[in-house]
Motif scaffolding. Structure first.
Motif, PDB file in Angstrom:
ATOM      1  N   ALA A  34     -19.346 151.883  -2.373  1.00  0.00           N
ATOM      2  CA  ALA A  34     -19.055 150.481  -2.064  1.00  0.00           C
ATOM      3  C   ALA A  34     -19.331 149.656  -3.308  1.00  0.00           C
ATOM      4  N   PRO A  35     -18.470 148.682  -3.603  1.00  0.00           N
ATOM      5  CA  PRO A  35     -18.751 147.816  -4.735  1.00  0.00           C
ATOM      6  C   PRO A  35     -20.041 147.036  -4.499  1.00  0.00           C
ATOM      7  N   GLY A  36     -20.744 146.724  -5.571  1.00  0.00           N
ATOM      8  CA  GLY A  36     -22.018 146.017  -5.457  1.00  0.00           C
ATOM      9  C   GLY A  36     -21.914 144.633  -4.840  1.00  0.00           C
ATOM     10  N   ASN A  37     -20.722 144.029  -4.872  1.00  0.00           N
ATOM     11  CA  ASN A  37     -20.558 142.688  -4.309  1.00  0.00           C
ATOM     12  C   ASN A  37     -20.096 142.700  -2.860  1.00  0.00           C
ATOM     13  N   VAL A  57     -17.415 138.130  19.435  1.00  0.00           N
ATOM     14  CA  VAL A  57     -18.092 138.386  18.169  1.00  0.00           C
ATOM     15  C   VAL A  57     -17.002 138.630  17.126  1.00  0.00           C
ATOM     16  N   ARG A  58     -17.047 137.851  16.034  1.00  0.00           N
ATOM     17  CA  ARG A  58     -16.071 137.973  14.945  1.00  0.00           C
ATOM     18  C   ARG A  58     -16.781 138.466  13.691  1.00  0.00           C
ATOM     19  N   PHE A  59     -16.170 139.470  13.039  1.00  0.00           N
ATOM     20  CA  PHE A  59     -16.759 140.108  11.872  1.00  0.00           C
ATOM     21  C   PHE A  59     -16.077 139.601  10.595  1.00  0.00           C
ATOM     22  N   GLY A  60     -16.866 139.409   9.548  1.00  0.00           N
ATOM     23  CA  GLY A  60     -16.329 139.033   8.248  1.00  0.00           C
ATOM     24  C   GLY A  60     -16.673 140.089   7.210  1.00  0.00           C
ATOM     25  N   LEU A  61     -15.846 140.181   6.176  1.00  0.00           N
ATOM     26  CA  LEU A  61     -16.049 141.167   5.119  1.00  0.00           C
ATOM     27  C   LEU A  61     -15.554 140.585   3.798  1.00  0.00           C
ATOM     28  N   GLU A  62     -16.376 140.694   2.759  1.00  0.00           N
ATOM     29  CA  GLU A  62     -16.006 140.258   1.410  1.00  0.00           C
ATOM     30  C   GLU A  62     -16.195 141.413   0.437  1.00  0.00           C
ATOM     31  N   GLY A  63     -15.341 141.487  -0.570  1.00  0.00           N
ATOM     32  CA  GLY A  63     -15.487 142.487  -1.626  1.00  0.00           C
ATOM     33  C   GLY A  63     -14.930 143.855  -1.275  1.00  0.00           C
ATOM     34  N   MET A  64     -14.434 144.013  -0.049  1.00  0.00           N
ATOM     35  CA  MET A  64     -13.825 145.265   0.402  1.00  0.00           C
ATOM     36  C   MET A  64     -12.742 144.918   1.408  1.00  0.00           C
ATOM     37  N   PRO A 136     -25.213 151.183   1.200  1.00  0.00           N
ATOM     38  CA  PRO A 136     -24.795 150.735   2.532  1.00  0.00           C
ATOM     39  C   PRO A 136     -24.386 149.266   2.526  1.00  0.00           C
ATOM     40  N   VAL A 137     -23.396 148.938   3.338  1.00  0.00           N
ATOM     41  CA  VAL A 137     -22.931 147.558   3.489  1.00  0.00           C
ATOM     42  C   VAL A 137     -23.287 147.139   4.913  1.00  0.00           C
TER      43      VAL A 137
END
Length: 147
Positions: A34-37, A57-64, A136-137
């Motif tokens: 996984a990228p560090g960001n 429940v809504r999920f968000g994801l940044e950098g991937m 891990p993210v």
């Protein structure tokens, strides 16, 4: 509430079993990077919010990016929602049970029936085999109260 067809449920069980076997082999090289960001988080509900069931429940994801389970594509994964439980052991595939909900179809939200009371929620991104990435993210834990 999530409704799964029998065929989809069977596929998830097979994928989870294969991922669990892969995790048991101890092959650290099998972990997706996984990228560090990279960051996974809750869009809603907010930490400390009081809600009524069913809870969206809504999920968000940044950098991937989000990709379904079984799709091996760099810098992608799918969501797992941990309910009232600690994070699982990162050496193995995320368990599939009432406290560890899999969203292997690439879903980014769910409507959950939760009992009244206080609940702890956390997100954990998994790779194509339901294994946590390296590193891990995971989101921070949020606490909600269901009326």
């Amino acid at each position: 509430m999530i409704r799964l067809t029998a065929a989809y449920t069977a596929i998830l069980i097979l994928l989870t079993g294969a991922a669990a076997w892969a995790g048991e082999t101890g092959d650290a090289g099998a972990k997706s990077r996984a990228p560090g960001n990279a960051k996974v988080y809750f869009i809603s509900p907010a930490d400390g919010e009081t809600v009524k069931s069913p809870v969206t429940v809504r999920f968000g994801l940044e950098g991937m990016g989000v990709a379904p389970a079984g799709v091996d594509k760099a810098n992608t994964g799918h969501h797992h929602l941990i309910i009232d439980a600690p994070l699982p052991d990162f050496a193995y595939a995320v368990p599939a049970d009432a406290q560890h909900r899999h969203f292997g179809g690439g879903q980014t939200e769910v409507s959950l029936e939760l009992a009244p009371g206080t609940h702890r929620l956390q997100l954990l991104l998994g790779d194509h085999n339901h294994l946590p990435h390296a590193p891990p993210v995971a989101s921070k834990v949020i606490t909600i109260t269901v009326e």
